[in-house]
Design a protein around this motif. Sequence first.
Motif, PDB file in Angstrom:
ATOM      1  N   SER A   1      66.442  85.742  28.458  1.00 58.85           N
ATOM      2  CA  SER A   1      67.152  85.830  27.549  1.00 58.85           C
ATOM      3  C   SER A   1      68.107  85.669  26.833  1.00 58.85           C
ATOM      4  CB  SER A   1      67.807  87.672  27.526  1.00 58.85           C
ATOM      5  OG  SER A   1      68.905  87.384  29.004  1.00 58.85           O
ATOM      6  N   ALA A   2      68.537  84.011  27.253  1.00 56.21           N
ATOM      7  CA  ALA A   2      69.914  82.864  26.776  1.00 56.21           C
ATOM      8  C   ALA A   2      69.765  81.915  27.570  1.00 56.21           C
ATOM      9  CB  ALA A   2      71.112  83.712  27.413  1.00 56.21           C
ATOM     10  N   THR A   3      70.033  81.021  26.662  1.00 52.37           N
ATOM     11  CA  THR A   3      69.875  78.957  27.198  1.00 52.37           C
ATOM     12  C   THR A   3      71.766  78.783  27.845  1.00 52.37           C
ATOM     13  OG1 THR A   3      70.078  78.742  25.599  1.00 52.37           O
ATOM     14  CG2 THR A   3      68.208  79.180  25.629  1.00 52.37           C
ATOM     15  N   PRO A   4      71.237  78.128  28.486  1.00 51.51           N
ATOM     16  CA  PRO A   4      70.798  77.533  30.109  1.00 51.51           C
ATOM     17  C   PRO A   4      70.287  78.551  30.971  1.00 51.51           C
ATOM     18  CG  PRO A   4      72.590  76.209  30.292  1.00 51.51           C
ATOM     19  CD  PRO A   4      73.087  77.164  28.948  1.00 51.51           C
ATOM     20  N   THR A   5      69.065  78.631  30.623  1.00 46.63           N
ATOM     21  CA  THR A   5      69.024  79.440  32.712  1.00 46.63           C
ATOM     22  C   THR A   5      68.504  79.195  33.638  1.00 46.63           C
ATOM     23  OG1 THR A   5      68.491  81.743  31.006  1.00 46.63           O
ATOM     24  CG2 THR A   5      67.298  81.214  32.927  1.00 46.63           C
ATOM     25  N   VAL A   6      68.471  78.620  34.878  1.00 42.77           N
ATOM     26  CA  VAL A   6      68.302  78.034  35.400  1.00 42.77           C
ATOM     27  C   VAL A   6      66.947  78.063  37.002  1.00 42.77           C
ATOM     28  CG1 VAL A   6      68.910  75.856  37.076  1.00 42.77           C
ATOM     29  CG2 VAL A   6      70.390  76.207  35.194  1.00 42.77           C
ATOM     30  N   PHE A   7      65.737  77.557  37.262  1.00 44.80           N
ATOM     31  CA  PHE A   7      64.787  78.296  37.994  1.00 44.80           C
ATOM     32  C   PHE A   7      65.231  76.801  38.968  1.00 44.80           C
ATOM     33  CE2 PHE A   7      64.014  81.081  34.576  1.00 44.80           C
ATOM     34  CZ  PHE A   7      63.526  82.229  34.942  1.00 44.80           C
ATOM     35  N   VAL A   8      64.753  77.585  40.338  1.00 41.41           N
ATOM     36  CA  VAL A   8      64.942  76.268  41.463  1.00 41.41           C
ATOM     37  C   VAL A   8      63.729  77.154  42.247  1.00 41.41           C
ATOM     38  CG1 VAL A   8      65.615  75.230  43.269  1.00 41.41           C
ATOM     39  CG2 VAL A   8      66.529  75.974  41.197  1.00 41.41           C
ATOM     40  N   ASN A   9      62.056  76.300  42.017  1.00 43.13           N
ATOM     41  CA  ASN A   9      61.905  76.980  43.086  1.00 43.13           C
ATOM     42  C   ASN A   9      61.091  78.617  42.657  1.00 43.13           C
ATOM     43  OD1 ASN A   9      61.435  74.838  44.187  1.00 43.13           O
ATOM     44  ND2 ASN A   9      62.259  75.151  46.474  1.00 43.13           N
TER      45      ASN A   9
ATOM     46  N   ASP B   1      62.475  80.610  41.487  1.00 41.09           N
ATOM     47  CA  ASP B   1      64.019  82.007  41.771  1.00 41.09           C
ATOM     48  C   ASP B   1      65.292  81.370  40.408  1.00 41.09           C
ATOM     49  OD1 ASP B   1      63.245  82.697  43.736  1.00 41.09           O
ATOM     50  OD2 ASP B   1      63.804  81.304  45.365  1.00 41.09           O
ATOM     51  N   ARG B   2      65.001  82.060  39.937  1.00 34.83           N
ATOM     52  CA  ARG B   2      66.670  82.348  38.738  1.00 34.83           C
ATOM     53  C   ARG B   2      68.009  81.987  39.531  1.00 34.83           C
ATOM     54  NH1 ARG B   2      66.815  86.559  33.682  1.00 34.83           N
ATOM     55  NH2 ARG B   2      68.960  85.191  33.164  1.00 34.83           N
ATOM     56  N   VAL B   3      68.698  81.093  39.250  1.00 29.41           N
ATOM     57  CA  VAL B   3      69.967  81.094  40.004  1.00 29.41           C
ATOM     58  C   VAL B   3      70.470  81.814  38.655  1.00 29.41           C
ATOM     59  CG1 VAL B   3      72.035  78.750  40.356  1.00 29.41           C
ATOM     60  CG2 VAL B   3      69.058  78.702  40.530  1.00 29.41           C
ATOM     61  N   GLY B   4      71.828  82.331  39.278  1.00 30.75           N
ATOM     62  CA  GLY B   4      72.837  83.266  38.502  1.00 30.75           C
ATOM     63  C   GLY B   4      73.952  82.351  37.412  1.00 30.75           C
ATOM     64  N   ASN B   5      74.867  81.774  39.131  1.00 27.84           N
ATOM     65  CA  ASN B   5      75.853  81.577  39.110  1.00 27.84           C
ATOM     66  C   ASN B   5      74.994  79.320  39.153  1.00 27.84           C
ATOM     67  OD1 ASN B   5      77.824  79.575  38.996  1.00 27.84           O
ATOM     68  ND2 ASN B   5      78.921  81.456  41.209  1.00 27.84           N
TER      69      ASN B   5
ATOM     70  N   ASN C   1      77.724  76.743  38.397  1.00 27.51           N
ATOM     71  CA  ASN C   1      78.765  75.736  38.893  1.00 27.51           C
ATOM     72  C   ASN C   1      78.602  75.390  39.559  1.00 27.51           C
ATOM     73  OD1 ASN C   1      79.839  77.031  36.295  1.00 27.51           O
ATOM     74  ND2 ASN C   1      81.282  78.754  37.825  1.00 27.51           N
ATOM     75  N   ASN C   2      77.540  76.338  41.364  1.00 29.81           N
ATOM     76  CA  ASN C   2      77.557  75.764  43.016  1.00 29.81           C
ATOM     77  C   ASN C   2      75.926  75.678  42.443  1.00 29.81           C
ATOM     78  OD1 ASN C   2      76.898  78.463  42.949  1.00 29.81           O
ATOM     79  ND2 ASN C   2      78.228  78.435  44.780  1.00 29.81           N
ATOM     80  N   LEU C   3      75.342  74.861  42.143  1.00 29.27           N
ATOM     81  CA  LEU C   3      74.350  74.480  42.152  1.00 29.27           C
ATOM     82  C   LEU C   3      73.556  73.454  43.102  1.00 29.27           C
ATOM     83  CD1 LEU C   3      71.506  75.133  40.532  1.00 29.27           C
ATOM     84  CD2 LEU C   3      71.344  73.879  39.105  1.00 29.27           C
ATOM     85  N   VAL C   4      74.512  72.637  43.552  1.00 34.15           N
ATOM     86  CA  VAL C   4      74.135  71.868  44.391  1.00 34.15           C
ATOM     87  C   VAL C   4      73.832  72.605  45.302  1.00 34.15           C
ATOM     88  CG1 VAL C   4      75.100  69.905  45.682  1.00 34.15           C
ATOM     89  CG2 VAL C   4      74.488  69.546  43.273  1.00 34.15           C
ATOM     90  N   SER C   5      75.013  73.371  45.800  1.00 31.12           N
ATOM     91  CA  SER C   5      75.388  73.564  47.043  1.00 31.12           C
ATOM     92  C   SER C   5      73.972  75.551  47.219  1.00 31.12           C
ATOM     93  CB  SER C   5      76.680  74.923  47.688  1.00 31.12           C
ATOM     94  OG  SER C   5      77.421  74.106  46.884  1.00 31.12           O
ATOM     95  N   ILE C   6      73.594  76.041  46.249  1.00 36.72           N
ATOM     96  CA  ILE C   6      72.489  77.100  46.235  1.00 36.72           C
ATOM     97  C   ILE C   6      70.973  75.790  47.027  1.00 36.72           C
ATOM     98  CG2 ILE C   6      71.426  78.046  44.649  1.00 36.72           C
ATOM     99  CD1 ILE C   6      73.710  79.128  43.020  1.00 36.72           C
ATOM    100  N   ILE C   7      71.134  75.152  46.148  1.00 34.56           N
ATOM    101  CA  ILE C   7      69.821  74.413  46.412  1.00 34.56           C
ATOM    102  C   ILE C   7      70.132  73.734  47.856  1.00 34.56           C
ATOM    103  CG2 ILE C   7      68.416  71.841  46.297  1.00 34.56           C
ATOM    104  CD1 ILE C   7      69.298  72.640  42.947  1.00 34.56           C
ATOM    105  N   GLU C   8      71.373  73.429  48.405  1.00 34.50           N
ATOM    106  CA  GLU C   8      71.272  72.944  50.096  1.00 34.50           C
ATOM    107  C   GLU C   8      70.967  73.999  51.087  1.00 34.50           C
ATOM    108  OE1 GLU C   8      73.843  68.693  48.924  1.00 34.50           O
ATOM    109  OE2 GLU C   8      75.104  70.731  49.533  1.00 34.50           O
ATOM    110  N   ASP C   9      71.795  74.800  50.740  1.00 37.32           N
ATOM    111  CA  ASP C   9      71.653  76.709  51.222  1.00 37.32           C
ATOM    112  C   ASP C   9      70.805  77.032  51.413  1.00 37.32           C
ATOM    113  OD1 ASP C   9      74.226  75.301  52.128  1.00 37.32           O
ATOM    114  OD2 ASP C   9      74.806  77.210  50.346  1.00 37.32           O
ATOM    115  N   ASN C  10      69.540  76.880  50.463  1.00 36.43           N
ATOM    116  CA  ASN C  10      68.501  77.192  50.473  1.00 36.43           C
ATOM    117  C   ASN C  10      67.345  77.042  50.492  1.00 36.43           C
ATOM    118  OD1 ASN C  10      69.209  80.672  50.223  1.00 36.43           O
ATOM    119  ND2 ASN C  10      70.404  79.648  48.165  1.00 36.43           N
ATOM    120  N   TYR C  11      67.083  75.966  49.692  1.00 37.46           N
ATOM    121  CA  TYR C  11      65.349  74.668  50.197  1.00 37.46           C
ATOM    122  C   TYR C  11      65.200  73.593  50.626  1.00 37.46           C
ATOM    123  CZ  TYR C  11      65.298  78.322  45.537  1.00 37.46           C
ATOM    124  OH  TYR C  11      66.025  79.375  45.222  1.00 37.46           O
TER     125      TYR C  11
END
Length: 71
Positions: free
Chosen positions: A44-52, A54-58, A60-70
């Motif tokens: 419903s808004a931009t930017p909206t980020v999806f990784v694999n 999955d929607r990423v809500g925050n 700010n720590n996108l690199v950590s989210i990717i490293e920890d989960n993917y």
Amino acid sequence: GLTELAEQNTEGLNTTELQACIDNRETSEAVDSDNEIARENGVSATPTVFVNGDRVGNTNNLVSIIEDNYL
């Protein structure tokens, strides 16, 4: 109004080409299609980020989210 707004805020904009793009039926259909895909995915808004998928809500720590989960 959209062309005027773009012209006022975009240096070197070719307003003739912009208006032709806005008036083009294919452009309108592409935008409508993209909007439908966004609605189907809860965007419903931009930017909206999806990784694999999955929607990423925050983001700010996108690199950590990717490293920890993917990785």
